[in-house]
Design a protein around this motif. Structure first.
Motif, short mmCIF file in Angstrom:
data_model
loop_
_atom_site.label_atom_id
_atom_site.label_comp_id
_atom_site.label_asym_id
_atom_site.label_seq_id
_atom_site.Cartn_x
_atom_site.Cartn_y
_atom_site.Cartn_z
N THR A 40 26.51 -8.88 102.97
CA THR A 40 26.50 -9.62 104.24
C THR A 40 25.08 -10.00 104.65
N THR A 41 24.13 -9.12 104.37
CA THR A 41 22.73 -9.41 104.67
C THR A 41 22.23 -10.56 103.80
N ALA A 42 22.57 -10.52 102.53
CA ALA A 42 22.18 -11.59 101.62
C ALA A 42 22.81 -12.92 102.07
N ALA A 43 24.04 -12.88 102.52
CA ALA A 43 24.71 -14.09 103.00
C ALA A 43 24.02 -14.63 104.25
N ARG A 44 23.63 -13.74 105.15
CA ARG A 44 22.96 -14.16 106.38
C ARG A 44 21.64 -14.86 106.08
N TRP A 45 20.83 -14.25 105.20
CA TRP A 45 19.53 -14.84 104.87
C TRP A 45 19.70 -16.15 104.10
N SER A 46 20.70 -16.23 103.25
CA SER A 46 20.94 -17.46 102.51
C SER A 46 21.35 -18.59 103.46
N ALA A 47 22.19 -18.26 104.43
CA ALA A 47 22.62 -19.27 105.40
C ALA A 47 21.44 -19.75 106.25
N ARG A 48 20.59 -18.83 106.65
CA ARG A 48 19.40 -19.21 107.42
C ARG A 48 18.48 -20.10 106.59
N TYR A 49 18.35 -19.78 105.32
CA TYR A 49 17.50 -20.59 104.44
C TYR A 49 18.07 -22.00 104.29
#
Length: 83
Positions: A39-48
């Motif tokens: 979920t953390t990886a998904a959050r950072w990817s979405a922000r990027y």
């Protein structure tokens, strides 16, 4: 300043997001590689995706609003009694 509980710095977040977005890594593989939750990886990817490298900066954890905040008048009365 990095949040004391943050698993990665801004540079680490950027690398993770680039692996997912630019290089096409699956979220699970990137999360394992950088030792964070999926979920953390998904959050950072979405922000990027939304904001680019600027989205990897630390953000305030302060709430946007406080619906149960003590009214200003009551707060002033409490401070007056304490002093």
């Amino acid at each position: 300043m990095v949040h004391r509980n943050a698993p990665l710095s801004e540079t680490g977040r950027l690398r993770l997001a680039q692996c997912v977005v630019d290089d096409g890594w699956p979220l699970r593989r990137a999360a394992e590689r950088f030792q964070v939750a999926v979920t953390t990886a998904a959050r950072w990817s979405a922000r990027y995706r939304a904001e680019g490298p600027a989205g990897m900066a630390d953000r305030s954890s302060r709430p946007h609003r406080s619906p149960n905040q003590t009214p200003t008048r009551t707060e002033r009365r409490i401070i007056k009694v304490r002093v």
